[in-house]
Design a protein around this motif. Structure first.
Motif, mmCIF file in Angstrom:
data_model
loop_
_atom_site.group_PDB
_atom_site.id
_atom_site.type_symbol
_atom_site.label_atom_id
_atom_site.label_comp_id
_atom_site.label_asym_id
_atom_site.label_seq_id
_atom_site.Cartn_x
_atom_site.Cartn_y
_atom_site.Cartn_z
ATOM 1 N N ILE A 41 -8.955 -8.997 -17.821
ATOM 2 C CA ILE A 41 -8.961 -10.547 -17.244
ATOM 3 C C ILE A 41 -8.865 -11.519 -18.369
ATOM 4 N N ARG A 42 -7.840 -12.171 -18.322
ATOM 5 C CA ARG A 42 -7.281 -13.365 -19.485
ATOM 6 C C ARG A 42 -7.638 -14.653 -19.131
ATOM 7 N N HIS A 43 -8.147 -15.065 -18.137
ATOM 8 C CA HIS A 43 -8.443 -16.405 -17.778
ATOM 9 C C HIS A 43 -10.019 -16.468 -17.388
ATOM 10 N N PHE A 44 -10.833 -17.267 -18.111
ATOM 11 C CA PHE A 44 -12.060 -17.413 -17.759
ATOM 12 C C PHE A 44 -12.678 -18.730 -17.756
ATOM 13 N N ILE A 45 -13.414 -18.782 -16.700
ATOM 14 C CA ILE A 45 -14.080 -20.387 -16.336
ATOM 15 C C ILE A 45 -15.439 -20.083 -16.615
ATOM 16 N N VAL A 46 -15.856 -20.866 -17.380
ATOM 17 C CA VAL A 46 -17.190 -20.570 -18.420
ATOM 18 C C VAL A 46 -18.171 -22.037 -18.292
ATOM 19 N N GLU A 47 -19.431 -21.637 -18.626
ATOM 20 C CA GLU A 47 -20.593 -22.710 -18.933
ATOM 21 C C GLU A 47 -20.354 -23.239 -20.080
ATOM 22 N N GLU A 48 -20.115 -22.447 -20.969
ATOM 23 C CA GLU A 48 -20.248 -22.610 -22.524
ATOM 24 C C GLU A 48 -19.208 -21.673 -23.102
ATOM 25 N N VAL A 49 -18.097 -22.349 -23.702
ATOM 26 C CA VAL A 49 -17.217 -21.442 -24.317
ATOM 27 C C VAL A 49 -17.605 -20.573 -25.493
ATOM 28 N N ASP A 66 -9.074 -14.427 -29.189
ATOM 29 C CA ASP A 66 -8.135 -15.601 -29.402
ATOM 30 C C ASP A 66 -6.827 -15.679 -28.391
ATOM 31 N N SER A 67 -6.907 -14.584 -27.660
ATOM 32 C CA SER A 67 -5.516 -14.524 -26.790
ATOM 33 C C SER A 67 -6.107 -14.764 -25.341
ATOM 34 N N LEU A 68 -7.360 -15.244 -25.252
ATOM 35 C CA LEU A 68 -7.952 -15.494 -23.855
ATOM 36 C C LEU A 68 -7.911 -16.999 -23.583
ATOM 37 N N HIS A 69 -8.038 -17.451 -22.356
ATOM 38 C CA HIS A 69 -8.059 -18.679 -22.017
ATOM 39 C C HIS A 69 -9.223 -19.176 -21.273
ATOM 40 N N PHE A 70 -9.851 -20.071 -21.915
ATOM 41 C CA PHE A 70 -11.296 -20.508 -21.360
ATOM 42 C C PHE A 70 -11.152 -22.100 -20.554
ATOM 43 N N TYR A 71 -12.032 -22.154 -19.643
ATOM 44 C CA TYR A 71 -12.012 -23.479 -18.939
ATOM 45 C C TYR A 71 -13.289 -24.081 -18.736
ATOM 46 N N PRO A 72 -13.826 -24.826 -19.323
ATOM 47 C CA PRO A 72 -15.322 -25.227 -19.353
ATOM 48 C C PRO A 72 -15.672 -25.819 -17.971
ATOM 49 N N MET A 73 -16.979 -25.206 -17.406
ATOM 50 C CA MET A 73 -17.646 -25.692 -16.325
ATOM 51 C C MET A 73 -19.024 -26.224 -16.347
ATOM 52 N N GLY A 74 -19.306 -26.574 -17.616
ATOM 53 C CA GLY A 74 -20.629 -27.006 -18.022
ATOM 54 C C GLY A 74 -21.042 -28.419 -17.510
ATOM 55 N N LYS A 75 -21.998 -28.797 -18.146
ATOM 56 C CA LYS A 75 -22.769 -30.131 -17.772
ATOM 57 C C LYS A 75 -21.686 -31.416 -17.842
ATOM 58 N N HIS A 76 -20.725 -31.597 -18.963
ATOM 59 C CA HIS A 76 -20.010 -32.377 -18.951
ATOM 60 C C HIS A 76 -18.451 -32.150 -18.630
ATOM 61 N N ALA A 77 -18.144 -31.130 -17.906
ATOM 62 C CA ALA A 77 -16.992 -30.714 -17.548
ATOM 63 C C ALA A 77 -16.418 -31.876 -16.455
#
Length: 244
Positions: A41-49, A66-77
């Protein structure tokens, strides 16, 4: 498992990736099966990067973070961005969801992302991993066929006492196990409130530091808890279970 997955082998979908509940060796609580899936997997939706990156590196040091993509879903997302987060899935890319501890979307962020995936007819794949709620229920000796998880109890003292009394009454009438948690630095206060509010015959299970080296699980009546020496629960993640 010797076979290595990659994006050409991994079916597209939203993979719900459990993590450890603390400083526990991965193979103690996570099946080896998860590793090749995570590596594909290259794309991750995460609580804290930051902690997600650390977890992925612990899965396999060869992962190029560094080749991965992170999308924040935490408290302030920004919730308005969540639908955009799922765009790679439309292109046939698998995506992963990672929360801070245990299983995503169970007493942790992720359920909104999962709901969006279903709305968009995207396949959702939950992977096996530790859930403090289920593990504590297993170890409590309480009713495992009827139970309710309440999350955090009210902070206000009178509201919290009222909630405790309601849970105790429901448990008594319906033989239902009542499960709840607290912010770790307020564990002692919650414990004191339980001992002050509940009937002596009600049973209480405290499951703290589950799967970790300091794991502590004990079931006793409120009367017994009042006279026993119980451990310092300050800042230790814990699950509380009541059965009247």
């Amino acid at each position: 498992m010797t076979e290595e997955y990659n994006n050409t082998h991994l079916a597209p979908g939203l993979y719900l990736i459990p993590v450890t509940l603390g400083e526990t060796p991965l193979l103690q609580v996570l099946p080896e099966y998860n590793t090749p899936i995570i590596k594909s997997i290259r794309h991750f939706i995460v609580e804290e990067v930051r902690t997600a990156r650390r977890f992925l590196k612990s899965v396999d040091k060869s992962i190029d973070i560094d080749s991965l993509h992170f999308y924040p879903m935490g408290k302030h997302a920004d919730l308005s961005l969540f639908r955009q987060y799922l765009e790679p899935l439309k292109q046939g890319e698998p995506m992963g969801v990672i929360s801070e501890a245990g299983c995503p979307a169970v007493a942790d962020p992720g359920s909104y992302v999962v709901a969006l995936a279903h709305e968009m007819n995207i396949k959702v794949i939950p992977l096996v991993g530790p859930s403090s709620i289920i593990l504590s229920l297993m170890a409590s000796g309480f009713n495992g066929q009827q139970f309710a998880f309440h999350g955090y109890l009210p902070i206000d003292a009178s509201a919290r006492a009222a909630k405790i009394r309601r849970m105790e009454e429901v448990s008594r009438l319906d033989h239902q196990t009542q499960i709840f948690i607290e912010t770790p630095f307020r564990n002692r206060q919650l414990m004191e409130d339980l001992l002050k509010t509940c009937k002596n015959s009600t049973r209480l299970c405290v499951a703290a530091g589950i799967t970790c080296p300091n794991e502590y699980i004990r079931t006793a009546t409120i009367k017994q808890w009042k006279v026993e020496h119980w451990p310092d629960l300050h800042k230790v993640p814990a699950v509380f279970l009541l059965f009247a």
